[in-house]
Design a protein around this motif. Structure first.
Motif, mmCIF file in Angstrom:
data_model
loop_
_atom_site.group_PDB
_atom_site.id
_atom_site.type_symbol
_atom_site.label_atom_id
_atom_site.label_comp_id
_atom_site.label_asym_id
_atom_site.label_seq_id
_atom_site.Cartn_x
_atom_site.Cartn_y
_atom_site.Cartn_z
ATOM 1 N N LEU A 35 0.856 -1.188 0.000
ATOM 2 C CA LEU A 35 0.000 0.000 0.000
ATOM 3 C C LEU A 35 0.888 1.233 0.000
ATOM 4 N N THR A 36 0.731 2.075 -1.020
ATOM 5 C CA THR A 36 1.643 3.198 -1.209
ATOM 6 C C THR A 36 0.868 4.450 -1.615
ATOM 7 N N PRO A 37 1.006 5.555 -0.882
ATOM 8 C CA PRO A 37 0.404 6.824 -1.328
ATOM 9 C C PRO A 37 1.269 7.470 -2.401
ATOM 10 N N GLU A 38 0.637 8.211 -3.286
ATOM 11 C CA GLU A 38 1.349 8.898 -4.371
ATOM 12 C C GLU A 38 0.740 10.272 -4.582
ATOM 13 N N GLY A 39 1.480 11.127 -5.263
ATOM 14 C CA GLY A 39 0.957 12.420 -5.697
ATOM 15 C C GLY A 39 0.498 13.324 -4.584
ATOM 16 N N GLY A 40 1.198 13.278 -3.462
ATOM 17 C CA GLY A 40 0.819 14.153 -2.354
ATOM 18 C C GLY A 40 -0.345 13.656 -1.533
ATOM 19 N N ALA A 41 -0.756 12.397 -1.705
ATOM 20 C CA ALA A 41 -1.854 11.848 -0.916
ATOM 21 C C ALA A 41 -1.391 11.588 0.507
ATOM 22 N N PRO A 42 -2.294 11.623 1.479
ATOM 23 C CA PRO A 42 -1.914 11.317 2.872
ATOM 24 C C PRO A 42 -1.389 9.895 2.997
ATOM 25 N N ASP A 43 -0.540 9.674 3.987
ATOM 26 C CA ASP A 43 0.005 8.339 4.199
ATOM 27 C C ASP A 43 -1.051 7.351 4.667
ATOM 28 N N SER A 44 -2.097 7.858 5.314
ATOM 29 C CA SER A 44 -3.152 6.969 5.798
ATOM 30 C C SER A 44 -3.943 6.412 4.619
ATOM 31 N N GLN A 45 -4.277 5.141 4.706
ATOM 32 C CA GLN A 45 -4.959 4.468 3.600
ATOM 33 C C GLN A 45 -6.420 4.889 3.516
ATOM 34 N N PRO A 46 -7.026 4.861 2.343
ATOM 35 C CA PRO A 46 -8.422 5.289 2.193
ATOM 36 C C PRO A 46 -9.376 4.348 2.911
ATOM 37 N N LEU A 47 -10.457 4.922 3.400
ATOM 38 C CA LEU A 47 -11.577 4.158 3.936
ATOM 39 C C LEU A 47 -12.571 3.996 2.790
ATOM 40 N N ILE A 48 -12.757 2.761 2.317
ATOM 41 C CA ILE A 48 -13.533 2.550 1.102
ATOM 42 C C ILE A 48 -14.810 1.780 1.406
ATOM 43 N N LEU A 49 -15.723 1.792 0.441
ATOM 44 C CA LEU A 49 -16.981 1.063 0.568
ATOM 45 C C LEU A 49 -16.726 -0.442 0.534
#
Length: 462
Positions: free
Chosen positions: A305-319
């Motif tokens: 799991l890797t953030p890119e493009g200035g995204a937060p390090d925390s992983q998304p909460l998804i449906l």
């Protein structure tokens, strides 16, 4: 043809597709057209035929239509043989009319293609081939032997031989082309309908499993009160039967079983709530749930799991939707099936999009079917060497099609390719030649809540 078992999905099951009443109405319209063309030729164009024989041939068709209307119920459906015989009669009847009305020079000779084209869409290929051969044979026969068209003064309509040959060649080519074209279109349509039904059944099964969790939770909640009452009564009985050791043991056994039931229902209620109330989850939790049935099959499944493009390090909460879990599970299953020892689920996200790549270290997709992956019933065009790499497997492409269909319903776009040096970040990346499935979502389509859609405490595992 082997009859499919109950519940089996098969695009080759074409028995009793043609309704007799529908076919009869179409034939009645064709008969009206024959009568109208005959009267027009006699009255307007002053052509002369053997009226008795022409009326006899048209009358035979009319009798067959009346018999079909009055002898059979409206719901009657024709088997492959019955429909073939009906089309064969129509071809023979039209061939007789052409013989009596100018043969190949009759412009309506091209109508002999119609029964063959309908057969190609509704009947088995062998039936269509038989009808096509009969149609070609009859059109060839009436091109050399026929009663020529005559005008009122006895003049014979003469068509140059080159035009007669051109008419014959065009009709023969038309019969073959129409049969092939109609069969291919119908086969593709049938395959897609069957595959969509399979996708719907898979989604329905996944939804039922989710709903079952709700039933379990509700059951555990409702049974809690009666069990508590039984526990209370058994405790009072134990106090009153302290001087009756034989009965006291039974009461204590009853109390212990009530405690056991309470523990079971508590676990069931927790499981049910996990299935029904956790409608959103961290990305890794969803990926691990999708991969869980295939993680103990002798292959290592890694999660990156890797953030890119200035995204937060925390992983998304998804449906946590059934379509997403079932679709990902099918793709991970395929990767595990064909991998040598390693499978990677590589997740990357930006503030706008989420990208998943499912990669294995196997031999990759066969080049000859790479452009067709995701289509249903791909088994007919599969790699001949696949059975050696995956013994006992006789897939038809439905699993991949179902996964693709379900994930696209959630807004995803899927690409199927081979690694071939495209992957740079995995161990042994330059040597990877396995399959790569890339899935891309707009984050707005899959995030549970864009305002608070990031898990502050991710647990990233490899």
């Amino acid at each position: 043809m082997k009859a499919p078992t109950f519940g089996e999905i098969s695009q080759d099951n074409r028995g009793e597709w043609v309704r007799l009443r529908t076919l009869t109405y179409v034939r009645a319209v064709a008969l009206v057209g024959q009568v109208g063309a005959f009267l027009l030729a006699v009255v307007v164009f002053d052509l002369r035929f053997d009226l008795g024989l022409v009326a006899l041939v048209i009358g035979a068709a009319a009798v067959s239509i009346l018999l079909a209307l009055f002898l059979f119920p409206p719901t009657k459906r024709l088997s492959d043989v019955e429909a073939s015989l009906t089309f064969l009669f129509d071809i023979a009847q039209l061939g007789c009319l052409l013989y009596l009305t100018g043969g190949i020079t009759n412009p309506f000779a091209l109508l002999i293609m119609a029964p063959v084209a309908i057969s190609a869409m509704a009947l088995q290929p062998r039936s269509t081939m038989m009808l096509a051969l009969v149609a070609i044979g009859l059109i060839t026969l009436v091109s050399v032997a026929y009663q020529p068209l005559r005008f009122m003064d006895g003049t014979i309509l003469v068509v140059p031989p080159i035009l007669s040959f051109g008419f014959w060649a065009a009709i023969v080519i038309g019969v073959v082309f129409q049969a092939f074209y109609a069969h291919r279109v119908a086969a593709e349509s049938d395959s897609m309908a069957d595959a969509l039904l399979a996708a719907q059944m898979a989604l329905s099964r996944e939804q039922k499993l989710t709903d079952l969790g709700g039933v379990v939770a509700a059951t555990a909640h409702e049974l809690g009160t009666p069990l508590a009452t039984i526990k209370l009564v058994s405790s009072e009985l134990a106090d009153e039967l302290s001087d009756r050791p034989d009965l006291l043991d039974d009461v204590r056994l009853l109390a212990s079983e009530v405690d056991r039931c309470r523990d079971i229902l508590r676990a069931m209620g927790r499981s049910g709530k996990d299935d029904t109330h956790m409608h959103r989850a961290p990305l890794e939790a969803v990926l691990q749930e999708a991969a869980d049935p295939h993680r103990n099959r002798g292959k290592q499944v890694h999660f990156l799991l890797t953030p890119e493009g200035g995204a937060p390090d925390s992983q998304p909460l998804i449906l946590r939707r059934p379509e997403i879990i079932h679709g990902l599970r099918n793709l991970i299953q395929n990767a595990v099936d064909f991998a040598q020892s390693q499978v990677w689920v590589d997740a990357r996200w930006t503030p706008q999009a989420l990208t998943l790549r499912i990669i294995d270290d196997g031999a990759g997709f066969p080049p000859q079917v790479l452009s067709s992956i995701g289509e249903p019933f791909l088994g007919r065009r599969r790699d001949p060497a696949r059975s050696k790499r995956r013994p006992g497997y006789d897939g038809m492409g439905l699993g991949t099609f179902i996964a693709k269909t379900l994930l696209e319903r959630t807004g995803a776009r899927l690409d199927f390719m081979n690694c071939d040096g495209l992957v740079k970040t995995l161990p042994h990346a330059p040597d990877l030649r396995g399959a790569l499935v890339e899935i891309r979502w707009p984050l707005s389509a899959i995030a549970a809540d864009m305002s608070q859609g990031l898990d502050p405490n991710p647990s990233i595992g490899v």
